[in-house]
Scaffold this motif. Structure first.
Motif, mmCIF file in Angstrom:
data_model
loop_
_atom_site.group_PDB
_atom_site.id
_atom_site.type_symbol
_atom_site.label_atom_id
_atom_site.label_comp_id
_atom_site.label_asym_id
_atom_site.label_seq_id
_atom_site.Cartn_x
_atom_site.Cartn_y
_atom_site.Cartn_z
ATOM 1 N N VAL A 38 52.258 60.918 70.753
ATOM 2 C CA VAL A 38 53.473 61.351 70.069
ATOM 3 C C VAL A 38 54.450 60.189 69.950
ATOM 4 N N TRP A 39 54.577 59.379 71.000
ATOM 5 C CA TRP A 39 55.487 58.235 70.964
ATOM 6 C C TRP A 39 54.981 57.168 69.994
ATOM 7 N N GLN A 40 53.679 57.006 69.896
ATOM 8 C CA GLN A 40 53.132 56.048 68.924
ATOM 9 C C GLN A 40 53.448 56.494 67.501
ATOM 10 N N ILE A 41 53.346 57.792 67.249
ATOM 11 C CA ILE A 41 53.699 58.312 65.921
ATOM 12 C C ILE A 41 55.186 58.104 65.656
ATOM 13 N N LEU A 42 56.007 58.342 66.667
ATOM 14 C CA LEU A 42 57.449 58.133 66.508
ATOM 15 C C LEU A 42 57.773 56.672 66.237
ATOM 16 N N ASP A 43 57.082 55.753 66.913
ATOM 17 C CA ASP A 43 57.283 54.326 66.653
ATOM 18 C C ASP A 43 56.927 53.983 65.215
ATOM 19 N N LEU A 44 55.827 54.549 64.726
ATOM 20 C CA LEU A 44 55.426 54.323 63.340
ATOM 21 C C LEU A 44 56.474 54.873 62.372
ATOM 22 N N LEU A 45 56.935 56.095 62.629
ATOM 23 C CA LEU A 45 57.945 56.699 61.753
ATOM 24 C C LEU A 45 59.271 55.944 61.787
ATOM 25 N N ASP A 46 59.560 55.321 62.919
ATOM 26 C CA ASP A 46 60.799 54.558 63.053
ATOM 27 C C ASP A 46 60.809 53.352 62.122
ATOM 28 N N GLY A 50 63.865 56.246 56.033
ATOM 29 C CA GLY A 50 64.049 57.652 55.691
ATOM 30 C C GLY A 50 63.410 58.634 56.642
ATOM 31 N N THR A 51 62.714 58.143 57.674
ATOM 32 C CA THR A 51 62.058 59.062 58.613
ATOM 33 C C THR A 51 62.623 58.946 60.026
ATOM 34 N N ARG A 52 63.708 58.245 60.187
ATOM 35 C CA ARG A 52 64.272 58.067 61.534
ATOM 36 C C ARG A 52 64.875 59.348 62.092
ATOM 37 N N TRP A 53 65.113 60.329 61.244
ATOM 38 C CA TRP A 53 65.675 61.605 61.700
ATOM 39 C C TRP A 53 64.645 62.449 62.437
ATOM 40 N N ILE A 54 63.358 62.115 62.292
ATOM 41 C CA ILE A 54 62.295 62.871 62.960
ATOM 42 C C ILE A 54 62.273 62.479 64.429
ATOM 43 N N ASP A 55 62.354 63.470 65.310
ATOM 44 C CA ASP A 55 62.384 63.177 66.746
ATOM 45 C C ASP A 55 61.131 63.697 67.446
ATOM 46 N N TYR A 56 61.103 63.520 68.757
ATOM 47 C CA TYR A 56 59.950 63.887 69.572
ATOM 48 C C TYR A 56 59.587 65.366 69.411
ATOM 49 N N ALA A 57 60.589 66.237 69.442
ATOM 50 C CA ALA A 57 60.333 67.676 69.336
ATOM 51 C C ALA A 57 59.680 68.024 68.001
ATOM 52 N N ASP A 58 60.099 67.346 66.932
ATOM 53 C CA ASP A 58 59.514 67.606 65.611
ATOM 54 C C ASP A 58 58.036 67.213 65.571
ATOM 55 N N VAL A 59 57.737 66.030 66.077
ATOM 56 C CA VAL A 59 56.348 65.549 66.055
ATOM 57 C C VAL A 59 55.471 66.412 66.959
ATOM 58 N N GLU A 60 55.987 66.770 68.133
ATOM 59 C CA GLU A 60 55.214 67.616 69.042
ATOM 60 C C GLU A 60 54.956 68.991 68.412
ATOM 61 N N PHE A 61 55.961 69.563 67.761
ATOM 62 C CA PHE A 61 55.807 70.858 67.109
ATOM 63 C C PHE A 61 54.708 70.779 66.045
ATOM 64 N N LEU A 62 54.778 69.757 65.190
ATOM 65 C CA LEU A 62 53.779 69.603 64.124
ATOM 66 C C LEU A 62 52.394 69.298 64.689
ATOM 67 N N ALA A 63 52.336 68.582 65.800
ATOM 68 C CA ALA A 63 51.032 68.311 66.431
ATOM 69 C C ALA A 63 50.408 69.609 66.942
ATOM 70 N N ASN A 64 51.238 70.493 67.499
ATOM 71 C CA ASN A 64 50.723 71.787 67.957
ATOM 72 C C ASN A 64 50.264 72.647 66.789
ATOM 73 N N VAL A 65 51.008 72.607 65.694
ATOM 74 C CA VAL A 65 50.590 73.339 64.489
ATOM 75 C C VAL A 65 49.234 72.820 64.032
ATOM 76 N N ALA A 66 49.097 71.499 63.956
ATOM 77 C CA ALA A 66 47.839 70.895 63.504
ATOM 78 C C ALA A 66 46.685 71.191 64.460
ATOM 79 N N MET A 67 46.977 71.233 65.759
ATOM 80 C CA MET A 67 45.923 71.493 66.737
ATOM 81 C C MET A 67 45.403 72.927 66.644
ATOM 82 N N PHE A 68 46.273 73.892 66.309
ATOM 83 C CA PHE A 68 45.850 75.292 66.279
ATOM 84 C C PHE A 68 45.380 75.762 64.901
#
Length: 156
Positions: A38-46, A50-68
């Motif tokens: 998740v932190w690697q994805i955040l580093d990439l988005l940083d 235009g994607t700096r507004w995406i935070d850890y909770a957003d990426v984790e939420f979307l990762a859980n959506v993708a996993m299920f």
């Protein structure tokens, strides 16, 4: 169900085992702290404007959506289109069981209601995707059954 679709059943069980390993391991399997996925994805988005507004909770939420999402897909394929609701319900129950296990048995894990929401959302998206993709064939099969039934009812 499992006898009719043995390969799909094995793939589903393997994926469920992977999700179990990912969500119920005492240590985080994909890294902890600032070296995790998740932190690697955040580093990439940083680095992307235009994607700096995406935070850890957003990426984790979307990762859980993708996993299920695959779980919802597998369950609809196993249970059949008519039992789509059972696939969604079982996905919800599975998510609740994972969070309960994290709460009760793993002090290194954090149980969160948002995970239940994201996991279930992913399963619903996966189930709906399968229903949409298989709808044309389901319509053709239903029309063929109706035509066959009508042919059987006609006098000879």
């Amino acid at each position: 169900m499992f006898l009719r679709h043995p390969i799909l059943s094995l793939v589903t069980l393997a994926y469920l085992a992977f999700v179990g390993w990912l969500t119920l391991s005492p240590e985080l399997p994909l890294g902890d702290g600032t070296d995790g996925l998740v932190w690697q994805i955040l580093d990439l988005l940083d680095r992307i404007p235009g994607t700096r507004w995406i935070d850890y909770a957003d990426v984790e939420f979307l990762a859980n959506v993708a996993m299920f999402a695959p779980i919802g897909m597998f369950f609809v394929l196993l249970f059949g289109r008519r039992r789509w609701w059972a696939a969604m319900l079982l996905s919800f129950v599975l998510s609740c069981a994972i969070e309960l296990a994290q709460l009760l048995f793993f002090t290194s894990r954090v149980a969160d209601v948002r995970d239940i929401v994201s996991n279930t959302s992913g399963a619903v998206i996966g189930a709906l995707l399968v229903l949409i993709v298989t709808a044309p064939k389901a319509r053709r099969l239903a029309q063929a059954r109706r035509a066959e039934a009508a042919a059987l009812q006609r006098p000879a």
